[in-house]
Design a protein around this motif. Structure first.
Motif, mmCIF file in Angstrom:
data_model
loop_
_atom_site.group_PDB
_atom_site.id
_atom_site.type_symbol
_atom_site.label_atom_id
_atom_site.label_comp_id
_atom_site.label_asym_id
_atom_site.label_seq_id
_atom_site.Cartn_x
_atom_site.Cartn_y
_atom_site.Cartn_z
ATOM 1 N N VAL B 381 0.841 -1.201 0.000
ATOM 2 C CA VAL B 381 0.000 0.000 0.000
ATOM 3 C C VAL B 381 0.875 1.249 0.000
ATOM 4 O O VAL B 381 0.629 2.224 -0.719
ATOM 5 C CB VAL B 381 -0.938 0.003 1.223
ATOM 6 C CG1 VAL B 381 -1.807 1.239 1.196
ATOM 7 C CG2 VAL B 381 -1.779 -1.243 1.221
ATOM 8 N N GLY B 382 1.915 1.197 0.799
ATOM 9 C CA GLY B 382 2.822 2.347 0.872
ATOM 10 C C GLY B 382 3.452 2.631 -0.468
ATOM 11 O O GLY B 382 3.601 3.787 -0.887
ATOM 12 N N LYS B 383 3.805 1.531 -1.183
ATOM 13 C CA LYS B 383 4.435 1.763 -2.483
ATOM 14 C C LYS B 383 3.446 2.348 -3.481
ATOM 15 O O LYS B 383 3.812 3.221 -4.276
ATOM 16 C CB LYS B 383 4.999 0.449 -3.017
ATOM 17 C CG LYS B 383 6.221 0.019 -2.256
ATOM 18 C CD LYS B 383 6.879 -1.199 -2.867
ATOM 19 C CE LYS B 383 8.110 -1.516 -2.023
ATOM 20 N NZ LYS B 383 8.613 -2.863 -2.251
ATOM 21 N N ILE B 384 2.188 1.875 -3.428
ATOM 22 C CA ILE B 384 1.179 2.424 -4.333
ATOM 23 C C ILE B 384 1.007 3.914 -4.046
ATOM 24 O O ILE B 384 0.999 4.756 -4.956
ATOM 25 C CB ILE B 384 -0.156 1.683 -4.191
ATOM 26 C CG1 ILE B 384 0.013 0.258 -4.691
ATOM 27 C CG2 ILE B 384 -1.243 2.402 -4.968
ATOM 28 C CD1 ILE B 384 -1.217 -0.580 -4.509
ATOM 29 N N VAL B 385 0.861 4.209 -2.760
ATOM 30 C CA VAL B 385 0.670 5.616 -2.384
ATOM 31 C C VAL B 385 1.872 6.441 -2.829
ATOM 32 O O VAL B 385 1.743 7.559 -3.342
ATOM 33 C CB VAL B 385 0.463 5.730 -0.865
ATOM 34 C CG1 VAL B 385 0.453 7.196 -0.454
ATOM 35 C CG2 VAL B 385 -0.827 5.074 -0.455
ATOM 36 N N GLY B 386 3.051 5.859 -2.650
ATOM 37 C CA GLY B 386 4.255 6.590 -3.044
ATOM 38 C C GLY B 386 4.282 6.892 -4.522
ATOM 39 O O GLY B 386 4.692 7.987 -4.949
ATOM 40 N N SER B 387 3.817 5.936 -5.343
ATOM 41 C CA SER B 387 3.862 6.181 -6.792
ATOM 42 C C SER B 387 2.845 7.251 -7.185
ATOM 43 O O SER B 387 3.141 8.128 -8.004
ATOM 44 C CB SER B 387 3.623 4.893 -7.565
ATOM 45 O OG SER B 387 2.636 4.117 -6.950
ATOM 46 N N VAL B 388 1.651 7.145 -6.553
ATOM 47 C CA VAL B 388 0.661 8.193 -6.852
ATOM 48 C C VAL B 388 1.216 9.560 -6.455
ATOM 49 O O VAL B 388 1.044 10.565 -7.155
ATOM 50 C CB VAL B 388 -0.666 7.904 -6.124
ATOM 51 C CG1 VAL B 388 -1.627 9.054 -6.307
ATOM 52 C CG2 VAL B 388 -1.279 6.629 -6.636
#
Lengths: 225, 629
Positions: B381-388
């Motif tokens: 989830v953190g990585k998804i948020v980071g990419s957004v």
């Protein structure tokens, strides 16, 4: 149940369409076409000869009238908003829109929501070149809002309020709230002979013909054109 | 009220019949109808292009030229039309105004030409319709700025008015370094010292090897402390002196103190003085160190020297709202993403995201696509948020930047254009001056020719000269006669540019008598001062009238003659140089001198009095040089 399902299907389809448009970037493509106005309405008046026969204006007067008319309304018809706009420009202090509404109804004899040049010129013909009888008839028609042949107190009150609205706020002496009502009372006292609460056309014409002031003022605008 | 609606007034009046039955008072009598004259067509001929319209159309606006009786002045009987010698393209728009009640501004027309036409036809520009008003105002503002620019630069490049006080000269030298050598020298010296000071600040922190009994590296500042201190002192001395001089010379001291440059100057030199006062106190040494940071502001003093820096500063100031928006949207995004990131990474072990403010740092680094890598999300989830976060960061920053860039580009090009225009103006003025001096020389030529024919009837005029006189077109003859009348009226004469400048030079040098070694005559300084004094008074002195310091009359007379000789020969020779096609007037001199002396009054003399230095009864007149046409 099936209607529900049908509606569901329709909504799904619309949503899919929306997603598709979102992806391809054509989300706003439709709205441009919708913006085409309905100004495709154009109206050409009857020929000059016919109008000459219908009205009491001569050729030159009709030409002048038409030029002024077409200048302000290039499409050839006046709808109510334009009419209100034009009439309001003559009374900048007050609000002339209510009275303009009644006037519009008086001119729009065929009740199609717009005043064409023929309506316009026929109305003017009565007002400027008609007999006193015809003018009084026209005035009665103006006051009789629902065109049932009787002027009630409410109709008269509406007309009176509209006229007083045109004066605006800055008057001397100060306009009080019941001034229109008082004015209507005076009018009814004068006009309503049999005191039945309504004024018929005959009462109206009789009364006006016996009033010298009214008779004289009817001739006031004969030289306008 | 729109013009077209006036055509509906008859309708409104007719509809008033609806009020009659309810009227409470009798109606007033209608005004007499004097509009009986038939509506006719009017023919307007504008520079050959014919326009026609109804008379009533024009009379809708009776306070303009076409709507009032003023147009009768342009009536042309022969062709029975109204003729206007103006631009027909712009007239089209003006006539449309009468027809439709709306005035439009055509984009391709020059704004000042359009304004002139409007002024001619008596139409105020404020009634331009909404569709074109913005464009009109923008163009007008641009034009005003351009004219303002030109005027400002003109004021800067004016010739030195001779009576500026020392303070004003100094201020002028500070503001425009290219006006005098001293100012230029000062400009470069201060620039050099700014650079030196900044370099010293930088070098001072470089490690410079070790001292004998220390292990750690010491910085150059500590090693050569005395040298750096002396350098710093020298720079601050110079900056202080400069600041005080500017303060003294400023026309409005309060305004100067308020200005940005003055604040920068103060901030640049204050740390040093504060440091001088506070070196011994232990507690505030921390603050002292902070103060040293402010020394770096000296670099901003360069903005006086660099136009580009000034433009950058001006751009940032004018884009303040865009910058504010950028900051605000960034802050919003940072807070949102930091919060989401924190809660997403809360679960993972040994997470660096210890709190939301700690996550701020990650968000900023990610949004600006820096990506240091010191804080990295570990959960999915953190990585998804980071990419957004990084994608949106690019967007948020990219949006206001073009606005700032376009602002900067506009201002920069404006200043470039101003410089270009200034350069072009010089050549333009040069060409105009050449043509003007041609005109002047024509007048001076006429004068010498014409004067001959005026004063001396018995002199046989050379046939070639006579030809020259007659070859002048009528306009020129009348014009020259007019100029001559003016000369006679004021008892002053027109001379050419060079003569004027030389005399002006003499005047300005005369103000500083010790600095005029170039004048040869011994009594010259005295005479010059007389000359300058006379110039200052700017009045015509009839020598026979009372003069101040009358006991010096004779000496003055002689010296003035003496001095005038030189410029006179200049003017004569320059005049002669222009008379290529005519017989040189030198041969006419004897006649001229004789004629002049026999003139009783007025005592104005023509420049041809070379040989009359010795005649004592020579009617004394001070020729104050008037600038050329």
């Amino acid at each position: 149940m099936s209607s529900c399902r049908k509606r569901c299907k329709r909504e799904m389809f619309k949503f899919a369409q929306y997603l598709y448009r979102l992806v391809t970037g054509t989300l706003h493509a439709d709205s441009v076409e919708d913006e085409l106005e309905l100004s495709a309405v154009r109206h050409r008046p009857e020929g000059l000869e016919q109008l000459e026969a219908l009205t009491r204006f001569n050729r030159k007067e009709l030409q002048i009238l038409y030029r002024g008319f077409k200048n302000e309304c290039p499409s050839g018809v006046v709808n109510e908003d334009t009419f209100k706009d034009i009439y309001s420009q003559f009374f900048p202090q007050g609000d002339a829109s209510t009275y303009a509404h009644f006037l519009f109804n008086a001119f729009d004899t065929d009740k199609d929501g717009s005043v064409s040049f023929e309506d316009f010129v026929m109305g003017l013909s009565i007002l400027l070149r008609g007999s006193v009888q015809e003018k009084l008839n026209w005035a009665f028609n103006l006051y009789d809002i629902n065109k049932d042949g009787y002027i009630t107190k409410e109709e008269m009150l509406d007309i009176m309020k509209a006229i007083y609205d045109m004066m605006g706020k800055c008057t001397y002496p100060l306009l009080k709230d019941d001034t229109p009502r008082q004015h209507v009372e005076i009018f009814f006292q004068k006009m309503d002979k049999n005191k039945d609460g309504v004024v018929t056309i005959d009462e109206f014409i009789d009364c006006c013909q016996n009033d010298e002031n009214i008779m004289r003022s009817m001739q006031l605008f004969d030289n306008v054109i | 009220m729109a013009a077209g609606v006036a055509a509906w007034l008859p309708f409104a009046r007719a509809a008033a019949i609806g009020w009659m039955p309810v009227a409470s008072a009798p109606m007033p009598t209608p005004p007499p109808d004097n509009r009986r004259k038939q509506d006719g067509l009017i023919l307007l001929n504008v520079s050959g292009q014919k326009f026609q319209t109804w008379r009533n159309t024009l009379e809708r606006y009776p306070d303009t030229l076409l709507g009032s009786t003023e147009r009768e002045f342009f009536f042309h009987e022969e062709t029975n039309e109204y003729f206007f010698d103006r631009d027909p393209d712009i007239f089209r728009h003006i006539l449309n105004f009468y027809r439709t009640g709306k005035l439009h501004y055509p984009r391709q027309e020059c704004i000042s030409a359009y304004d002139e036409e409007l002024a001619f036809f008596g139409i105020i520009p404020e009634i331009i319709g909404d569709c074109c008003y913005e464009e009109y105002k923008d163009r007008r503002r641009e034009n005003q700025e351009r004219i303002q620019d030109d005027e400002d630069s003109e004021n800067q490049n004016d010739m030195v008015p001779p009576d500026m006080t020392f303070r004003e000269t100094m201020w002028r030298a500070f503001e425009n370094p290219h006006t005098s050598t001293m100012a230029l020298v000062f400009y470069y010296v201060t620039g050099f010292f700014i650079a030196v000071s900044v370099m010293a600040n930088v070098v001072e922190t470089v490690p410079c090897g070790t001292l004998q009994n220390r292990v750690k590296q010491v910085s150059c500042g500590e090693r050569y402390a005395l040298a750096f201190f002396c350098l710093d002192t020298a720079c601050v001395m110079i900056f202080t002196v400069e600041y005080l001089l500017r303060l003294m010379a400023a026309p409005s001291r309060w305004n100067f103190i308020k200005s940005v440059m003055s604040v920068i100057d103060v901030v640049a030199i204050m740390p040093y003085y504060i440091g001088l006062v506070m070196t011994d106190n232990e507690d505030v040494s921390g603050a002292f160190v902070t103060l040293r940071v402010f020394r770096v502001f000296r670099i901003f003093k360069f903005s006086r020297h660099s136009a580009g820096l000034r433009i950058l500063g001006y751009t940032l100031k004018s884009c303040a709202s865009e910058l504010g928006f950028l900051l605000f949207s960034l802050t919003m995004a940072i807070i949102i993403f930091a919060t989401v990131m924190f809660y997403a990474e809360k679960g993972s072990s040994a997470s660096k995201f210890t709190s939301i403010p700690a996550a701020f740092w990650y968000t900023i680094v990610t949004m600006t696509t820096l990506g240091y890598g010191d804080m990295v999300p570990k959960t999915i989830v953190g990585k998804i948020v980071g990419s957004v976060c990084s994608l949106s960061g690019v967007l948020v920053i990219a949006l206001p930047v073009p606005v700032i860039v376009s602002n900067f580009s506009r201002i920069y090009h404006q200043s470039q254009r101003a410089d270009k225009r200034r350069a072009q103006k010089k050549t333009k003025l040069g060409r105009i001056a050449a043509r003007k001096s041609g005109g002047t020389s024509a007048y001076l030529q006429y004068k010498s020719n014409g004067l001959l024919s005026d004063l001396i009837d018995e002199v046989t005029v050379d046939p070639s000269q006579a030809l020259v006189c007659k070859a002048n077109p009528m306009f020129d003859t009348h014009h020259n006669h007019l100029l001559h009348c003016l000369e006679k009226t004021t008892n002053h004469e027109f001379v050419d540019e060079q003569t004027f400048e030389t005399s002006l030079l003499e005047v300005s040098m005369a103000k500083h008598p010790p600095h005029s070694p170039s004048l040869s005559s011994g009594s010259s300084s005295q005479g010059l001062s007389c000359c300058s004094r006379r110039n200052k008074r700017k009045s015509f002195n009839v020598p026979n009238s009372n003069m101040t310091g009358g006991h010096r009359n004779s000496i003055q007379e002689l010296s003035t003659i003496h001095i005038r000789e030189r410029p006179i020969t200049n003017s004569r020779s320059s005049l002669n140089a222009k008379f290529e096609e005519t017989v040189p007037l030198n041969c006419k001199q004897p006649y001229i001198t004789a004629a002049v002396i026999t003139l009783p009054t007025p005592p104005v003399t023509t420049p041809e009095n070379d040989g009359s230095a010795s005649s004592p009864d020579y009617s004394q007149a001070n020729i104050v040089r008037v600038s050329a046409l």
